[in-house]
Design a protein around this motif. Structure first.
Motif, PDB file in Angstrom:
ATOM      1  N   HIS A   1      47.690  25.973  33.988  1.00  8.56           N
ATOM      2  CA  HIS A   1      46.378  26.224  34.586  1.00  8.56           C
ATOM      3  C   HIS A   1      45.331  26.512  33.504  1.00  8.56           C
ATOM      4  O   HIS A   1      44.200  26.017  33.577  1.00  8.56           O
ATOM      5  CB  HIS A   1      46.469  27.397  35.566  1.00  8.56           C
ATOM      6  CG  HIS A   1      46.982  27.018  36.917  1.00  8.56           C
ATOM      7  ND1 HIS A   1      46.217  26.325  37.830  1.00  8.56           N
ATOM      8  CD2 HIS A   1      48.185  27.234  37.505  1.00  8.56           C
ATOM      9  CE1 HIS A   1      46.917  26.128  38.938  1.00  8.56           C
ATOM     10  NE2 HIS A   1      48.115  26.670  38.765  1.00  8.56           N
TER      11      HIS A   1
ATOM     12  N   TYR B   1      36.307  23.835  41.157  1.00  8.16           N
ATOM     13  CA  TYR B   1      37.551  23.929  40.383  1.00  8.16           C
ATOM     14  C   TYR B   1      37.849  25.361  39.911  1.00  8.16           C
ATOM     15  O   TYR B   1      38.978  25.839  40.055  1.00  8.16           O
ATOM     16  CB  TYR B   1      37.485  22.985  39.179  1.00  8.16           C
ATOM     17  CG  TYR B   1      38.728  22.999  38.327  1.00  8.16           C
ATOM     18  CD1 TYR B   1      39.964  22.683  38.883  1.00  8.16           C
ATOM     19  CD2 TYR B   1      38.673  23.352  36.983  1.00  8.16           C
ATOM     20  CE1 TYR B   1      41.109  22.713  38.104  1.00  8.16           C
ATOM     21  CE2 TYR B   1      39.809  23.373  36.207  1.00  8.16           C
ATOM     22  CZ  TYR B   1      41.033  23.060  36.776  1.00  8.16           C
ATOM     23  OH  TYR B   1      42.166  23.096  36.023  1.00  8.16           O
TER      24      TYR B   1
ATOM     25  N   CYS C   1      43.875  22.129  42.853  1.00  6.53           N
ATOM     26  CA  CYS C   1      43.453  22.073  41.444  1.00  6.53           C
ATOM     27  C   CYS C   1      43.771  20.721  40.827  1.00  6.53           C
ATOM     28  O   CYS C   1      42.948  20.149  40.084  1.00  6.53           O
ATOM     29  CB  CYS C   1      44.138  23.189  40.650  1.00  6.53           C
ATOM     30  SG  CYS C   1      43.514  24.847  40.973  1.00  6.53           S
TER      31      CYS C   1
ATOM     32  N   THR D   1      39.022  27.668  42.783  1.00  2.84           N
ATOM     33  CA  THR D   1      40.355  27.276  43.241  1.00  2.84           C
ATOM     34  C   THR D   1      41.429  27.705  42.244  1.00  2.84           C
ATOM     35  O   THR D   1      42.512  28.158  42.639  1.00  2.84           O
ATOM     36  CB  THR D   1      40.417  25.755  43.454  1.00  2.84           C
ATOM     37  OG1 THR D   1      39.365  25.357  44.330  1.00  2.84           O
ATOM     38  CG2 THR D   1      41.751  25.348  44.067  1.00  2.84           C
ATOM     39  N   THR D   2      41.142  27.569  40.958  1.00  8.10           N
ATOM     40  CA  THR D   2      42.087  28.013  39.933  1.00  8.10           C
ATOM     41  C   THR D   2      42.298  29.524  40.012  1.00  8.10           C
ATOM     42  O   THR D   2      43.427  30.017  39.870  1.00  8.10           O
ATOM     43  CB  THR D   2      41.585  27.636  38.536  1.00  8.10           C
ATOM     44  OG1 THR D   2      41.404  26.222  38.468  1.00  8.10           O
ATOM     45  CG2 THR D   2      42.579  28.063  37.462  1.00  8.10           C
TER      46      THR D   2
ATOM     47  N   THR E   1      47.341  25.140  43.975  1.00 12.39           N
ATOM     48  CA  THR E   1      47.699  24.328  42.808  1.00 12.39           C
ATOM     49  C   THR E   1      47.497  22.840  43.086  1.00 12.39           C
ATOM     50  O   THR E   1      47.003  22.093  42.224  1.00 12.39           O
ATOM     51  CB  THR E   1      49.148  24.595  42.401  1.00 12.39           C
ATOM     52  OG1 THR E   1      49.319  25.994  42.104  1.00 12.39           O
ATOM     53  CG2 THR E   1      49.539  23.786  41.175  1.00 12.39           C
TER      54      THR E   1
END
Length: 363
Positions: free
Chosen positions: A40, A66, A166, A69-70, A163
């Motif tokens: 990540h 992004y 992502c 979400t990470t 995940t």
């Protein structure tokens, strides 16, 4: 595998009965979670330095979609790793049960010999990696360095979901990058009427990193999608992997029946998609779902009395006897925790296992 325990700043971290904070010290699992976090971080750094500099759309997608979400994926990973998956505590005792069909077979309650003969609820299974009996054990996942059970199944599902999102967003940023580079090159060719080489040559140093990022994103997108598809069945039905395997071969008992109160045993009924909230049980249903009662004052392995032999071992193969679980409000006075505790103290009891770090302590 033995239950490891490490003391840090006065707190005991581990999976033993005396641990104050849940943490698995499995070497393979520690490497797995290191890889999960590193991937990540690598994706964020490569995307920031090479994928958003030449496009306002890519920059907006990076900061608005992004990065949040990470963050959600990393929080879900932390919660799935550090949350007790549903380990049965020392001194747990069975719920009050009533048999609807008489049986001449008298058997004692289920116990786990690997957990010092501690009581083992009907839906609990022993996990060799953490060394504990886990309620609704699904599997042990090295990517989160923890067993997946009733306590952290929600966080594991959310980790897979975020995940996968992502990976999709990284592939979108990669697409915007190469589309933008191709568009700029075509514009330059039209103006100068000569082949474009500048953009390509200036970005050669970043191509290996971008190719690695693209490969990792595709690989983990396939992996999380496959795992998420399998876990979605558990979300819909409320059954873990072991239960579904037993049901397919017809070796399931009444312990897999649904509760009268509608309740999703994976995501709960409130804050389902939030990694910041743990699984919440409906009022009065927590001991029924877990399959045991537990008093923190009881620091010894539960031993049933001679007149308590009506408690029968729940068996997946015993389909002729039905067990009906009573809620705490309908429990008879003779089976209350206090009366059971008084009777148990008057009889010979098993000694509780001691920890290497000192006396036993239930937290």
């Amino acid at each position: 595998m033995p239950r490891h325990e490490i003391s840090v700043c006065g707190k005991r971290y581990g999976t033993s009965f005396t641990a104050q904070r849940w943490c698995s010290w499995n070497i393979g699992g520690l490497l797995g979670i290191l890889v999960s976090v590193s991937i990540h971080i690598y994706s964020v750094l490569v995307s920031f330095f090479y994928l958003i500099s030449q496009s306002a759309v890519a920059m907006a997608c990076f900061w608005i979609l992004y990065c949040p979400t990470t963050l959600l994926a990393l929080v879900s990973l932390y919660q799935a790793t550090t949350t007790d998956p549903g380990a049965v505590p020392l001194g747990a005792r069975p719920l009050t049960t009533v048999r609807s069909v008489d049986s001449t077979t008298k058997r004692t309650i289920r116990r786990c010999p690997k957990c010092h003969d501690n009581f083992k609820p009907s839906r609990a299974h022993h996990d060799s990696q953490t060394g504990r009996c886990i309620v609704k054990l699904d599997h042990y996942c090295p990517w989160i360095n923890n067993a997946v059970g009733i306590g952290n199944h929600k966080f594991f599902v959310l980790f897979l979901l975020y995940t996968a999102l992502c990976c999709i967003q990284v592939l979108l940023l990669l697409g915007l990058q190469f589309y933008g580079a191709a568009w700029l090159c075509s514009e330059e060719e039209e103006r100068s009427s000569t082949p474009c080489h500048d953009n390509t040559s200036s970005s050669l140093h970043s191509h290996p990193l971008l190719l690695i990022l693209a490969g990792i994103s595709c690989l983990f997108l396939i992996f999380t999608t496959a795992m998420g598809y399998e876990q979605w069945e558990a979300v819909q039905t409320g059954y873990n992997k072991i239960a579904r395997m037993q049901m397919k071969v017809g070796q399931h008992g009444t312990e897999w029946h649904r509760h009268e109160v509608p309740f999703n045993e994976v995501l709960g009924n409130t804050n389902r998609w939030s990694p910041f909230h743990a699984l919440q049980f409906p009022t009065g249903l927590r001991p029924v779902v877990l399959g045991y009662e537990w008093d923190p004052a009881m620091q010894q392995v539960y031993v049933e009395d001679d007149d308590n032999n009506e408690l029968e071992r729940p068996s997946a193969l015993n389909d002729d006897v039905e067990m009906q679980t009573l809620t705490p409000n309908h429990r008879s006075p003779s089976s209350s925790p206090h009366s059971s505790s008084e009777r148990s103290h008057s009889r010979n009891r098993r000694k509780a296992p001691t920890s290497r770090s000192g006396s036993l302590e239930i937290v």
